[in-house]
Write an enzyme that holds these catalytic residues in place. Structure first.
Site, PDB file in Angstrom:
ATOM      1  CG  ASP A 204      -0.209  -0.134   2.535  1.00  0.00           C
ATOM      2  OD1 ASP A 204       0.685  -0.996   2.619  1.00  0.00           O
ATOM      3  OD2 ASP A 204      -0.507   0.613   3.480  1.00  0.00           O
ATOM      4  CD  GLU A 205      -1.208   4.785   2.763  1.00  0.00           C
ATOM      5  OE1 GLU A 205      -2.190   5.533   2.896  1.00  0.00           O
ATOM      6  OE2 GLU A 205      -0.435   4.498   3.709  1.00  0.00           O
TER       7      GLU A 205
END
Length: 887
Positions: free
Chosen positions: A540-541
């Site tokens: 993620d991210e």
């Protein structure tokens, strides 16, 4: 000669004395400031742009900022020197300081320094100094202000400022007032008060005990009451013909915790008979339960089903020896194969003991996947044989600017390593957790987050590199290095780290590191007798937030009023200036920098598949540039779907399933347990996705028909939204409730955030409510759609809430779970006090003398009160209380 030696000795003595004197002065400054500074934060305005602050030109994302007064009061002797710094955590970027005697510098992550400028004229004894500063976004909950600011000076040991050394932020905050709980002026959230809670709770009545006696949590497929009651006062006697010894021991431990005698008289037979199940119920975990006056029979489709059948029998029981249960017939099978809980121990560490208690409750409520988030920017939490730096350095936070002995403090962890930010599970600890989970039918899914959120690993491997390079062992030093030393990319991550937050996906040493970590963790699983079936990649991210849509380039031709202006020409995508990644892109291996994280995910899936691990799992945004599930090498590819529904998640979840991914519904606005329970600044949690998720909201979540939730809930600003799906549903694989730990520092806070609402997540993962509509493409839901049977939803919640209040919370008490006792509602009309609570059955108390004496509330009597009245609810065992509020 003698004279020269004497002179030299005198010179050395003077030099040493001078150093000692300076050191003593530094220590005195640190001690003065740490012991005597009274630190207070006070919001001036949350709505900076609307109040004339230059949020846009200061570079605030979405041109949103607030103004805060930081007050330092010196309660000790005067401080005149300037050779000192205060280190403190701010989860918001600080854009401007409006007192020229001080400056604030960002260090990394949320760590900042406050130090005097040349204009500093000292702290006089008793003086208050106000330091106004502008921060990005807003600060709506007390826990936004992290504890344990600390002072440094020269080489003196840093010390925590005593006034901030508290787990209760209210100790150093001025309470929010007026509309300061609102994110924007148009925020329509309702502040939780005694009166608003009373209105919310008033549709939930107390049900008679016999009405809830037959309710099993989570709700079975079919329950048929047969009209009798069985006393268990003389205990039970279990004849086990199927359950493995470790699972049977887990059953007996659960009964013992609840005070049920397992060497008694009432016969309970547990067996396996898969052929007796209808074809549509031949599902892992299916069972039948028959309770008669003569005895109880549990039949499992498999061992797991038999175990769950016993848990359902136990669900009917209350705590203590004087139990009686209704006779009934139950046929049951799970809704989802994946019924999960994710716990982040990277941001803040949580003890093995609290993890084991969580596993106990997961088993009791038939949850079967424990997603263990073991690494993040702020910490690495599992011992890896052969890589001691991961835990010796990556598992510890303290004040070491070189970060060769520990990571720098984050999230208010303070200057020393005896804090919530430090800790890890030894190999034996991890084995203990695995064995404990296995005995309860729970798969442990380890997550090592990469390529982003990996700072703990990167820093630890840099320390390893330096150590081995100093010894001349360059091949060994480079073997597991995770950062391209020539990468000069200017990147800011979601939580304000730089390029060292990212594992470089273009380096062979990164792949070797992944292989090493998976190999060692897989070996632990094998040793514990729990094969490693699923590897969670994280993913993620992996981005630079300064290139998000909330910013615009300062030189852009078309300037907008609602985005922050920054010089984006100085910003890079992750790895953009890494020569190794530049080479990979030049050779056509990867088309562009955006696709590097997904490329790395595909590469890691090859490693995972090569080790015979069936499932590859990730947060969905980590795979967004891969073609579809066929881009990965494992048999199955799962995604934790975490798009917010009101930002389009009601449609995009089905698109992921359509690409062949096994979707695990993990929506932040409904099943993130790090979000606050209610709109009250005293509650704990981040709130970027929602301002409130209580047990009732989680219970009312429709995980298969995501658009439906638009009719039964609001967005984070308390406003309605519309949602509809555009792709035919291929079905979802499961449901998972998440606890991220940025604001969750200790085990007590952990259990407060998880319990009791995780029981509602268990209900939704196991049982589909009668009020849940079938998903249909193009059917739009909103606050006006009137497509949901809200009466059925209300009736199911009322029964569930009563079971919690009358029975299940007492079981959590017996297990030592420090769950959140709900804050009651109340109102006063004509001098009469009326009280209620969201979970009927809990005792309520009130005080009219500022808490000196507490009276038990009797709804029938409705006591007469005058003046200020304080109220609270009492835990099931009478030993703990809700937060006290007044009216």
């Amino acid at each position: 000669m003698t004279i020269k030696l004497t002179a030299l000795a005198s010179f050395i003595a003077l030099a040493v004395t001078g150093c000692a004197t300076q050191g003593n002065d530094d220590e005195k400054v640190v001690k003065k400031l740490a012991n005597n500074l009274d630190v207070t934060y006070e919001i001036v305005t949350q709505h900076g742009a609307e109040e004339g602050l230059q949020c846009k030109t200061l570079g605030a994302e979405w041109a949103s900022c607030d103004l805060i007064n930081l007050t330092l009061e010196n309660n000790g002797p005067a401080v005149t020197g300037t050779d000192w710094k205060i280190y403190f955590s701010s989860i918001r970027q600080i854009l401007e300081v409006q007192n020229d005697q001080f400056k604030v510098t960002h260090v990394t992550g949320d760590l900042h320094t406050l130090e005097p400028t040349e204009k500093f004229d000292g702290f006089a004894e008793g003086e208050k100094v106000v330091i106004p500063y502008i921060g990005e976004y807003w600060t709506l909950f007390e826990n936004d202000y992290m504890p344990r600011a600390y002072v440094t000076s020269g080489d003196a040991a840093p010390q925590t400022i005593k006034s901030t050394d508290s787990v209760n932020p209210a100790d150093y905050l001025v309470p929010l007032k007026g509309d300061q709980f609102k994110r924007v002026k148009a925020d329509n959230n309702v502040l939780a008060t005694a009166e608003t809670r009373f209105e919310k709770n008033k549709d939930i009545n107390v049900l008679a005990t016999e009405e809830v006696a037959a309710t099993i949590v989570p709700t079975p497929l079919s329950t048929k009451l047969t009209g009798n009651t069985v006393s268990l006062a003389n205990g039970i006697k279990i004849s086990n013909f199927t359950l493995p010894a470790d699972m049977m021991a887990a059953v007996n431990e659960r009964l013992d915790v609840l005070g049920v005698n397992t060497k008694g008289q009432y016969p309970v037979k547990v067996s396996l008979l898969p052929g007796s199940f209808a074809k549509d119920q031949q599902i892992a975990g299916a069972y039948k339960l028959d309770v008669t006056p003569a005895g109880a029979t549990v039949i499992g489709f498999d061992d797991q089903g038999a175990f769950y059948g016993m848990q359902s029998l136990i669900s009917l029981m209350s705590t203590g020896a004087k139990n009686s249960i209704p006779t009934l017939e139950v046929t049951d099978a799970p809704r989802f194969d994946y019924r999960g809980v994710m716990v982040d121990v990277g941001r803040n560490f949580h003890s093995k003991e609290v993890i084991l208690r969580t596993l106990d409750q997961m088993a009791a409520y038939k949850m079967n996947k424990f997603h263990f988030h073991l690494s993040d920017d702020e910490g690495w939490r599992v011992e890896i044989p052969g890589l001691p730096e991961l835990t010796d350095i990556g598992g510890k936070r303290c004040h070491d600017l070189s970060e060769t002995s520990c990571l720098l403090p984050q999230l208010g962890s303070g200057p020393t390593s005896d804090n919530d930010g430090s800790g890890y599970y030894s190999k034996q600890d991890y084995l203990d957790i695995l064995k404990y989970a296995k005995a309860r039918g729970i798969e442990v899914i380890p997550e090592i987050d990469m390529p982003a959120h990996a700072r703990a690993a990167v820093v630890a491997m840099e320390a390893r590199y330096k150590r081995l390079a100093a010894e001349g062992k360059m091949d060994e030093a480079n073997e597991y290095r995770l950062m391209d030393p020539q990468d000069t990319s200017n990147v800011t991550t979601v939580q304000f780290y730089d390029k060292r937050s990212f594992i470089n996906p273009c380096m062979d040493s990164s792949a070797k590191f992944v292989d090493k970590v998976i190999t060692e963790i897989q070996a632990m699983h094998k040793e514990a007798g729990m094969p490693l079936n699923t590897w969670h990649f994280g993913g993620d991210e992996a981005k630079n937030i300064k290139l998000n849509a909330g910013f615009q380039d300062i030189n852009a031709a078309d300037q907008t009023a609602w985005t922050g202006s920054i010089d984006q020409s100085k910003q890079d995508k992750p790895y953009q200036k890494s020569p190794m990644c530049q080479k990979l892109i030049a050779e056509g291996v990867v088309s562009d920098y955006d696709r590097l994280p997904s490329y790395f995910a595909e590469r890691v899936s090859e490693v995972v598949n090569g080790k015979g691990i069936e499932n590859f799992q990730a947060w969905q945004d980590g795979l967004k540039y891969s073609k579809d599930s066929t881009a990965f090498k494992t048999d199955n590819v799962r995604v934790n779907f975490w798009d917010v529904l009101y930002w389009g998640g009601g449609a995009s979840a089905y698109e992921w399933a359509d690409k062949g991914y096994d979707v695990v519904v993990s929506n932040p606005d409904y099943v993130y347990m790090d979000m606050p329970y209610e709109v009250d600044p005293s509650e704990r949690g981040y709130y970027w996705a929602t301002r409130a998720t209580d047990t009732r909201k989680m219970f009312g979540f429709a995980p298969e028909n995501l658009p439906q939730n638009a009719e039964t809930s609001l967005d984070r600003d308390g406003n309605g939204f519309a949602s509809k799906g555009t792709v035919k549903s291929k079905g979802f694989h499961g449901l998972s409730a998440q606890l991220w730990s940025e604001t969750v520092g200790n085990d007590e806070q952990y259990e407060y955030m998880v319990f009791p609402r995780v029981l509602a997540a268990a209900e939704r993962a196991w049982h589909k409510g009668e009020w849940e509509n079938e998903y249909q493409v193009g059917v739009e839901y909103s606050q006006d759609s009137k497509l949901v049977n809200k009466k059925a939803l209300h009736d199911e919640w009322q029964r569930f809430a009563n079971v919690l209040g009358q029975r299940e919370l007492a079981k959590l008490d017996a297990a030592g779970i420090q769950y959140r006792v709900p804050v009651p509602g109340a109102k006063i009309e004509n001098g009469k006090l009326a009280m209620n609570v969201s979970m009927p059955g809990l005792k309520l108390q009130y005080s009219t003398d500022a808490g000196k004496t507490w009276n038990t509330y009797d709804a029938k009597a409705q006591p007469t009160v005058t003046g200020k009245v304080e109220i609270r609810a009492v835990s099931g065992d009478g030993k703990r209380f809700s937060r006290v509020t007044s009216l």
